[in-house]
Write an enzyme that holds these catalytic residues in place. Structure first.
Site, mmCIF file in Angstrom:
data_model
loop_
_atom_site.group_PDB
_atom_site.id
_atom_site.type_symbol
_atom_site.label_atom_id
_atom_site.label_comp_id
_atom_site.label_asym_id
_atom_site.label_seq_id
_atom_site.Cartn_x
_atom_site.Cartn_y
_atom_site.Cartn_z
ATOM 1 C CD GLU A 251 -1.398 -2.053 2.381
ATOM 2 O OE1 GLU A 251 -0.211 -2.389 2.357
ATOM 3 O OE2 GLU A 251 -2.194 -2.480 3.229
ATOM 4 C CG ASP B 264 -1.634 -3.253 6.014
ATOM 5 O OD1 ASP B 264 -0.445 -3.573 5.884
ATOM 6 O OD2 ASP B 264 -2.004 -2.092 6.279
ATOM 7 C CG ASP C 103 -6.386 -4.368 8.009
ATOM 8 O OD1 ASP C 103 -6.237 -4.416 6.773
ATOM 9 O OD2 ASP C 103 -6.155 -3.352 8.681
ATOM 10 C CD GLU D 292 -10.308 -0.096 4.277
ATOM 11 O OE1 GLU D 292 -10.677 0.554 3.294
ATOM 12 O OE2 GLU D 292 -11.095 -0.500 5.163
ATOM 13 C CE1 TYR E 235 -1.277 -3.103 9.360
ATOM 14 C CE2 TYR E 235 -3.023 -4.322 10.452
ATOM 15 C CZ TYR E 235 -2.617 -3.384 9.534
ATOM 16 O OH TYR E 235 -3.560 -2.714 8.783
ATOM 17 C CG HIS F 226 -3.005 -8.581 12.715
ATOM 18 N ND1 HIS F 226 -4.010 -7.656 12.589
ATOM 19 C CD2 HIS F 226 -2.614 -8.887 11.463
ATOM 20 C CE1 HIS F 226 -4.225 -7.414 11.320
ATOM 21 N NE2 HIS F 226 -3.394 -8.149 10.622
#
Length: 920
Positions: free
Chosen positions: A20, A107, A109, A111, A337, A384
């Site tokens: 990202e 990432d 997660d 998103e 993270y 995580h």
């Protein structure tokens, strides 16, 4: 959605890795080495349209186009590639053309999973595709991620897409109601509106609060020779066996709670003073000593919310600043993270922490077994570990080479992680009861509590901060004399003390984050942006660390609670979060849930609420009574801010830095009585015969003329702002007439014949000749500068400086950049700057009392937002794009494609149509 398979026949070429952020790309590229190309998508490459101009022409006439979501066809989102993302997408496609494999390394997660899915759908790769995930950026973690890719998790994508659509429907349907009934350019949001309500509700509690006075007695007692310590302080707890009332016994309106009326004695000043006087000659006797073991276990490692709270307490960071610094630490390989609900540590992390405990503190501080922590957060989100130092060996803060904010936050994370694997703190807590009989015959009993830590354990490494300034930390000790029951003590001081109950404390960023999490509203990863939003929208401002709601927030919350009650209901908002988590687990269907929310299924849906509002009295929504109805004073939220008004129609602006709970009837009357609340007549202009008045306006004090009723329609009065050296209360008629005479003609340039004038503008005083201008040093020079001086200025090269920007205050060095931070006065008011980043002071920030910590927070938040897009750049980009259009595009055609994707096997029957449109 693209098919579940993430692998196609292998090709030749380099391996393209997409992340990202550029910083993340740079770090990972250094670990992967040759054979890999690591590139950044710079966040999402596509999204729902943000403006009407971004909606493709073929959809503009659709009834749902404004929303960007086809609510009549399974809530299919209309995705577009924003103009500023097209160069990024083009670059990625060019790199992919030469690649043999594609790794989507966003990432882990929701998103990040959605970004990976959007990339896959836009790039349409014909080479093997791998979903690469990791929770720390270290050589070992990256190598492991490359060797162990997985598929895109469609449930996570569904949950993110549901959240995005939900927020779009909420915001785009409710915000227009606020525009019409409260003020233009406001916004409503699923979580931001509830967060605003929390702050407003707390302020209502403070407004309704009435202080109660209660008294007790404090005594200093001498335990005699040989005692260590020799003295102790005790406080009165009962009189004749009846407990003395404390703050907890009173309601918010200042009266005793019904449950306490028969069981406590409420001492006033007179009785407590008399009792204290009667005890000064008494002998105090120890009536009981209770001693018990004290034990305190370590705090769990950080998750997102606890990191934000502790960084606020210990470092003075706002949530946005904390997350910005943590993001930087993560991307540069220093921590794991930072958006996580988990407090679990991997075996690798536990071994690393225990090794440092042994090395730095010794074997006696290491528990026999590793400590394991279980999350207490309901519906804790995916993946995580806890937030911890990266790697299988933790670098001490001194070994990192970090500086400023990066060093301070890393040190906090490192200490908390190491402490989590240390032994308990141990000690003893002691409570001593002491009694005495007063000269008046009353029996009084006092107590004192103490704590002694015999083994500090984890407290040697880390002590958690507290929200209340008066609260004691876990490491605080209070030693008491070694006394036994029956021992006598002599008083050295006996005094009556008065107390007042205090209103509930306002939220700080830390306590608001804690409240949102406890109520299960929103997600930890979004709290920083939510707080940033309500600050930027003007719903809340900071006074010190406290979050103070504005009267605008009161009006917004009233409209929402009265007409969209369940949307800002705390339990309803929390239940929405549970539904999104259920979708993420694959246990709920996205379309079914959105349909129930929007259309209603045996319940009232959002669409019905918006369309069935009826008549909302905008004036009533924005009007709040001050005091009792008989006082006849209200505060209203007007177009230019809040103002108070009395029954006679007199008005006065409410100062921006006056908190709502401090706007009492007395304060309102004081504002109404001030000249600033009305016009101040200065006298008559001898040339025009018109009255000249001084007023307080939206942009500061100014003078103007009063026009007669018979002037032609459209005639505007002359107006002029006061100089900085002038005040509304002291400005004279002569000064006003001089101001109204501007601009002042200095004469003509003998060479060009152009007229030269002295004027006061938005950037300060200046002289003008044709299209040229030069700044003057002060406003007073407008009346003294001569033609010759002005012509001399025009001979000088033009500089960008609008005026001499002399710092108002110097604060010190920015802890992040190391550059000097100063406060300056700018076009939009005072601002702080380190020479590169400028941040305007917010409401509640005072030039004279602003601290370096607050200035650093403002600068960090500004850096986190990044530079604002420039219109000129957008126009140039648009022109270049237009020159490259194909003939069909030039004729106005739009290349739009629809991609229908199958769901996982258990949801094969439910299809989602995602409309992807690219405007060339």
């Amino acid at each position: 959605m693209p098919a579940k398979k993430t692998s196609t026949p292998a090709g030749d070429g380099l391996r393209l890795v997409i992340v990202e952020s550029p910083a993340k790309a740079k770090t990972i590229a250094s670990y992967l080495g040759e054979g890999y190309v690591v590139e950044s998508s710079v966040g999402h490459v596509r999204d729902l349209p943000s403006t009407a101009s971004e909606i493709p022409a073929k959809y503009k006439k659709e009834p749902w186009a404004r929303l960007g979501v086809n609510v009549d066809d399974g809530f299919a989102p209309l995705y577009i590639v924003p103009r500023d993302k097209k160069p990024t997408l083009k670059r990625l496609k060019e790199l992919l053309a030469d690649a043999g494999e594609l790794y989507l390394a966003t990432d882990e997660d929701r998103e990040g999973e959605a970004i990976a899915w959007h990339l896959l759908d836009e790039l349409k790769p014909k080479v093997p595709v791998h979903r690469m995930v990791f929770h720390e950026i270290t050589p070992e973690a990256i190598a492991h991620a490359v060797a162990n890719p997985r598929q895109i998790n469609e449930n996570l994508v569904d949950a993110q897409e549901t959240r995005r659509i939900l927020d779009r429907l909420y915001g785009y349907e409710v915000s227009p109601v606020l525009w019409k009934k409260v003020m233009p350019k406001l916004s409503a949001g699923r979580v931001q509106s509830v967060a605003t309500r929390l702050v407003v509700d707390r302020e209502w509690e403070r407004i309704a609060f009435r202080a109660a006075e209660y008294w007790d007695i404090v005594a200093d007692l001498d335990a005699g020779e040989g005692k260590e310590p020799r003295s102790m302080t005790v406080r009165l707890v009962s009189v004749d066996g009846q407990r003395v009332a404390q703050g907890r016994d009173f309601t918010s309106d200042g009266t005793l709670k019904s449950s306490s009326r028969d069981s406590v004695i409420h001492l006033d000043a007179e009785r407590s003073t008399a009792l204290a006087r009667g005890l000064r000659g008494a002998t105090f006797e120890v009536r009981g000593v209770e001693s018990k073991p004290y034990r305190r276990s370590p705090y769990a490692p950080f998750r997102t919310t606890t990191l934000q709270q502790e960084a606020a307490r210990k470092l003075g960071f706002g949530a946005a600043r904390t997350m910005q610094v943590a993001q930087r630490l993560y991307e540069n390989g220093f921590i794991t993270y930072m958006r996580t609900d988990s407090i679990t540590l991997s075996d690798t992390a536990i071994n690393a922490a225990r090794a440092q405990v042994r090395q730095l503190f010794g074997e006696e501080y290491l528990p026999d077994k590793p400590r394991v922590y279980q999350s207490k957060v309901k519906n804790a989100q995916e993946a995580h570990e806890a937030i911890r130092p990266a790697g299988d060996r933790f670098r001490t803060p001194a070994e990192t080479g970090l500086k400023g904010d990066d060093f301070r936050l890393y040190e906090l994370i490192w200490m908390r992680t190491v402490a989590s694997q240390m032994r308990d703190a141990e000690g003893r807590s002691v409570t001593i009861r002491v009694g005495a009989r007063a000269e008046t015959g009353e029996d009084a009993e006092f107590t004192a509590s103490g704590k002694v830590i015999t083994f500090h354990g984890f407290l040697k490494a880390y002590v958690e901060g507290v929200d209340e300034p008066t609260a004691e930390t876990d490491s605080s000790e209070r030693r008491l004399p070694d006394v036994a029951e029956g021992d006598t003590l002599q008083p050295t001081r006996v005094e009556a003390e008065g107390h007042e109950t205090r209103p509930p404390a306002r939220y700080t960023e830390a306590t608001l984050v804690r409240e949102l999490e406890e109520r299960e509203i929103g997600r930890p990863s979004t709290y920083a942006s939510i707080i940033g939003t309500i600050l930027d929208r003007g719903y809340v401002y900071k006074k010190g660390q406290a979050l103070v709601p504005t009267w605008l927030a009161f009006a917004v919350v009233r409209l929402l609670t009265e007409h969209f009650g369940h949307l800002v209901d705390y339990n309803f908002t929390a239940s929405m979060e549970e539904a999104l988590d259920e979708i993420a687990r694959g246990g709920s269907d996205m379309q079914t849930w959105l349909a129930r929310f929007y259309f209603g299924n045996g319940e009232v849906g959002l669409k019905h609420l918006v369309n069935a509002l009826g008549d909302i009295d905008a004036r009533e929504i924005s009007t709040f009574r001050i005091g009792e109805e008989k006082d006849g004073i209200v505060v209203r939220v007007g177009r230019y801010g809040p103002y108070v008004e009395d029954s006679e129609g007199r008005r006065a602006n409410v100062p921006e830095d006056l908190p709502p709970d401090e706007l009492t009837v007395e304060k309102a009357r004081e504002l109404l009585s001030q000249p600033a609340g009305t016009e101040r007549e200065l006298g008559v202009d001898p040339e025009t015969g018109r009255m000249i008045v001084a007023k307080a306006g939206r942009f500061g004090p100014y003078v103007t003329e009063v026009l007669p009723e018979d002037v032609p329609k459209g005639t505007k009065p002359r107006t002029a702002s006061l100089f900085r050296s002038m005040s509304l209360e002291t400005v004279t008629l002569d000064q006003a007439l001089a101001l109204l005479s501007l601009p002042r003609s200095l004469g003509k340039d003998p060479e060009t014949g152009e007229e030269v004038t002295a004027q006061n503008g938005r950037y300060g005083p200046y002289v003008k000749k044709g299209s040229e201008s030069r700044s003057l040093g002060s406003e007073e020079e407008l009346f003294t500068v001569t033609l010759e001086q002005a012509l001399e200025l025009f001979k000088q090269p033009k500089t960008r400086a609008r005026r001499a920007a002399t710092p108002l205050r110097e604060l010190g060095e920015d802890p992040e950049t190391g550059k000097p931070v100063v406060i300056k006065d700018g076009r939009f008011g005072p601002y702080v700057t380190d020479g590169e980043t400028n941040a305007t002071l917010r409401r509640g920030d005072d030039v004279e009392s602003l601290t370096l910590e607050r200035a650093a927070e403002l600068l960090a938040e500004k850096r986190a937002k990044g530079p604002s897009p420039r219109r000129r750049t957008a126009k140039r980009t648009a022109k270049k794009a237009a020159a490259k259009k194909t003939s069909s595009a030039a004729s106005g055609s739009v290349n739009a494609t629809s991609a229908t994707a199958k769901k996982t096997a258990k949801k094969a029957a439910a299809k989602r149509t995602a409309t992807s449109a690219t405007v060339e």
